[in-house]
Design a protein around this motif. Structure first.
Motif, PDB file in Angstrom:
ATOM      1  N   MET A   1      20.592 -11.628  10.984  1.00 63.43           N
ATOM      2  CA  MET A   1      20.558 -10.220  10.662  1.00 63.43           C
ATOM      3  C   MET A   1      19.399  -9.935   9.709  1.00 63.43           C
ATOM      4  O   MET A   1      19.110 -10.716   8.821  1.00 63.43           O
ATOM      5  N   ALA A   2      18.800  -8.807   9.903  1.00 64.62           N
ATOM      6  CA  ALA A   2      17.684  -8.384   9.068  1.00 64.62           C
ATOM      7  C   ALA A   2      18.191  -7.701   7.809  1.00 64.62           C
ATOM      8  O   ALA A   2      19.244  -7.062   7.819  1.00 64.62           O
ATOM      9  N   ILE A   3      17.430  -7.847   6.744  1.00 59.91           N
ATOM     10  CA  ILE A   3      17.703  -7.123   5.509  1.00 59.91           C
ATOM     11  C   ILE A   3      16.537  -6.164   5.304  1.00 59.91           C
ATOM     12  O   ILE A   3      15.379  -6.587   5.250  1.00 59.91           O
ATOM     13  N   ILE A  32      10.155  -1.693   4.031  1.00 59.28           N
ATOM     14  CA  ILE A  32      10.088  -2.868   3.172  1.00 59.28           C
ATOM     15  C   ILE A  32      11.260  -3.765   3.534  1.00 59.28           C
ATOM     16  O   ILE A  32      12.423  -3.340   3.512  1.00 59.28           O
ATOM     17  N   ARG A  33      10.940  -5.013   3.889  1.00 61.92           N
ATOM     18  CA  ARG A  33      11.968  -5.988   4.244  1.00 61.92           C
ATOM     19  C   ARG A  33      12.657  -6.517   2.986  1.00 61.92           C
ATOM     20  O   ARG A  33      12.221  -6.255   1.874  1.00 61.92           O
ATOM     21  N   GLY A  34      13.673  -7.314   3.188  1.00 60.24           N
ATOM     22  CA  GLY A  34      14.406  -7.914   2.084  1.00 60.24           C
ATOM     23  C   GLY A  34      13.553  -8.826   1.221  1.00 60.24           C
ATOM     24  O   GLY A  34      13.794  -8.974   0.029  1.00 60.24           O
ATOM     25  N   ASP A  35      12.516  -9.436   1.821  1.00 60.05           N
ATOM     26  CA  ASP A  35      11.636 -10.310   1.041  1.00 60.05           C
ATOM     27  C   ASP A  35      10.482  -9.540   0.395  1.00 60.05           C
ATOM     28  O   ASP A  35       9.527 -10.127  -0.092  1.00 60.05           O
ATOM     29  N   GLN A  36      10.563  -8.210   0.427  1.00 59.62           N
ATOM     30  CA  GLN A  36       9.615  -7.275  -0.174  1.00 59.62           C
ATOM     31  C   GLN A  36       8.242  -7.267   0.491  1.00 59.62           C
ATOM     32  O   GLN A  36       7.255  -6.873  -0.110  1.00 59.62           O
ATOM     33  N   THR A  37       8.163  -7.665   1.746  1.00 65.15           N
ATOM     34  CA  THR A  37       6.937  -7.504   2.518  1.00 65.15           C
ATOM     35  C   THR A  37       7.018  -6.185   3.276  1.00 65.15           C
ATOM     36  O   THR A  37       8.106  -5.687   3.578  1.00 65.15           O
ATOM     37  N   THR A  38       5.871  -5.636   3.586  1.00 63.59           N
ATOM     38  CA  THR A  38       5.804  -4.374   4.319  1.00 63.59           C
ATOM     39  C   THR A  38       5.988  -4.647   5.811  1.00 63.59           C
ATOM     40  O   THR A  38       5.412  -5.592   6.351  1.00 63.59           O
ATOM     41  N   ALA A  39       6.789  -3.829   6.451  1.00 61.62           N
ATOM     42  CA  ALA A  39       7.037  -3.977   7.881  1.00 61.62           C
ATOM     43  C   ALA A  39       6.527  -2.749   8.615  1.00 61.62           C
ATOM     44  O   ALA A  39       6.554  -1.636   8.092  1.00 61.62           O
ATOM     45  N   HIS A  40       6.064  -2.960   9.828  1.00 63.68           N
ATOM     46  CA  HIS A  40       5.598  -1.893  10.714  1.00 63.68           C
ATOM     47  C   HIS A  40       6.304  -2.101  12.051  1.00 63.68           C
ATOM     48  O   HIS A  40       6.113  -3.127  12.685  1.00 63.68           O
ATOM     49  N   TRP A  41       7.127  -1.128  12.436  1.00 68.10           N
ATOM     50  CA  TRP A  41       7.924  -1.274  13.645  1.00 68.10           C
ATOM     51  C   TRP A  41       7.625  -0.160  14.636  1.00 68.10           C
ATOM     52  O   TRP A  41       7.329   0.964  14.257  1.00 68.10           O
ATOM     53  N   VAL A  83       3.591  -5.876  -0.241  1.00 66.47           N
ATOM     54  CA  VAL A  83       3.606  -4.744  -1.144  1.00 66.47           C
ATOM     55  C   VAL A  83       2.964  -5.161  -2.466  1.00 66.47           C
ATOM     56  O   VAL A  83       3.287  -6.200  -3.031  1.00 66.47           O
ATOM     57  N   VAL A  84       2.036  -4.340  -2.966  1.00 66.71           N
ATOM     58  CA  VAL A  84       1.334  -4.665  -4.201  1.00 66.71           C
ATOM     59  C   VAL A  84       2.305  -4.700  -5.373  1.00 66.71           C
ATOM     60  O   VAL A  84       2.305  -5.615  -6.178  1.00 66.71           O
ATOM     61  N   HIS A  85       3.138  -3.707  -5.489  1.00 66.88           N
ATOM     62  CA  HIS A  85       4.158  -3.678  -6.531  1.00 66.88           C
ATOM     63  C   HIS A  85       5.505  -3.806  -5.842  1.00 66.88           C
ATOM     64  O   HIS A  85       5.844  -2.984  -4.996  1.00 66.88           O
ATOM     65  N   PRO A  86       6.303  -4.832  -6.182  1.00 62.67           N
ATOM     66  CA  PRO A  86       7.539  -5.096  -5.435  1.00 62.67           C
ATOM     67  C   PRO A  86       8.512  -3.917  -5.373  1.00 62.67           C
ATOM     68  O   PRO A  86       9.272  -3.803  -4.431  1.00 62.67           O
ATOM     69  N   ASP A  87       8.502  -3.044  -6.362  1.00 62.14           N
ATOM     70  CA  ASP A  87       9.441  -1.930  -6.363  1.00 62.14           C
ATOM     71  C   ASP A  87       8.827  -0.623  -5.853  1.00 62.14           C
ATOM     72  O   ASP A  87       9.442   0.431  -5.976  1.00 62.14           O
ATOM     73  N   ALA A  88       7.626  -0.690  -5.310  1.00 67.17           N
ATOM     74  CA  ALA A  88       6.994   0.517  -4.778  1.00 67.17           C
ATOM     75  C   ALA A  88       7.867   1.106  -3.680  1.00 67.17           C
ATOM     76  O   ALA A  88       8.370   0.400  -2.813  1.00 67.17           O
ATOM     77  N   PHE A  89       8.072   2.394  -3.738  1.00 68.87           N
ATOM     78  CA  PHE A  89       8.826   3.160  -2.749  1.00 68.87           C
ATOM     79  C   PHE A  89      10.326   2.926  -2.797  1.00 68.87           C
ATOM     80  O   PHE A  89      11.060   3.538  -2.045  1.00 68.87           O
ATOM     81  N   LEU A  90      10.811   2.041  -3.653  1.00 65.38           N
ATOM     82  CA  LEU A  90      12.250   1.795  -3.721  1.00 65.38           C
ATOM     83  C   LEU A  90      12.867   2.805  -4.670  1.00 65.38           C
ATOM     84  O   LEU A  90      12.419   2.967  -5.795  1.00 65.38           O
ATOM     85  N   ASP A  91      13.887   3.480  -4.207  1.00 65.44           N
ATOM     86  CA  ASP A  91      14.473   4.566  -4.992  1.00 65.44           C
ATOM     87  C   ASP A  91      15.956   4.357  -5.270  1.00 65.44           C
ATOM     88  O   ASP A  91      16.674   5.293  -5.581  1.00 65.44           O
TER      89      ASP A  91
END
Length: 124
Positions: A1-3, A32-41, A83-91
């Motif tokens: 399962m994806a996070i 942003i995936r669970g490992d904090q990498t950017t995803a494009h789907w 992601v340059v900053h791990p918490d970017a876009f996380l709200d």
């Protein structure tokens, strides 16, 4: 399962190969995936088998859809996949777990499902 930590989209819905047996609809998402990498789907609805699938890619690689191919050429390597900053876009929104196709489908509106249904009916 994806996070999945965050999903933005859908962006630039498009019809690919309209009027042919290979007709499909595509919606594009970033996140942003669970490992904090950017995803494009790309969420893809194929009229032939009436199913949704997901294609994952990074900007700069070859997408078949016109909109993402154009964006990929224009942006090139300017944006890394990490992601340059791990918490970017996380709200603080909840982290989602499950199949990526199900997570992305939840973000489509009724008009998108109507277009997919019409495409499948027209293909008959």
């Amino acid at each position: 399962m994806a996070i999945i930590r965050k999903v933005l989209g859908p962006f630039s819905p498009e019809a690919v190969h309209p009027g042919t047996k290979d007709a499909e609809l595509r919606w594009y998402f970033v996140g942003i995936r669970g490992d904090q990498t950017t995803a494009h789907w790309a969420l893809i609805f194929k009229a032939e088998d009436r199913k949704f699938t997901v294609s994952t890619s990074q900007l700069g690689s070859a997408w078949r859809g016109n909109s993402m191919a154009r964006a990929s050429r224009e942006l090139g390597d300017a944006y890394p996949s990490v992601v340059v900053h791990p918490d970017a876009f996380l709200d603080g929104s909840p982290v989602e777990e499950g199949r990526v196709v199900d997570i992305l489908r939840k973000r489509l509106n009724p008009e998108d499902f109507a277009k997919a249904t019409a495409l499948a009916i027209a293909r008959r």
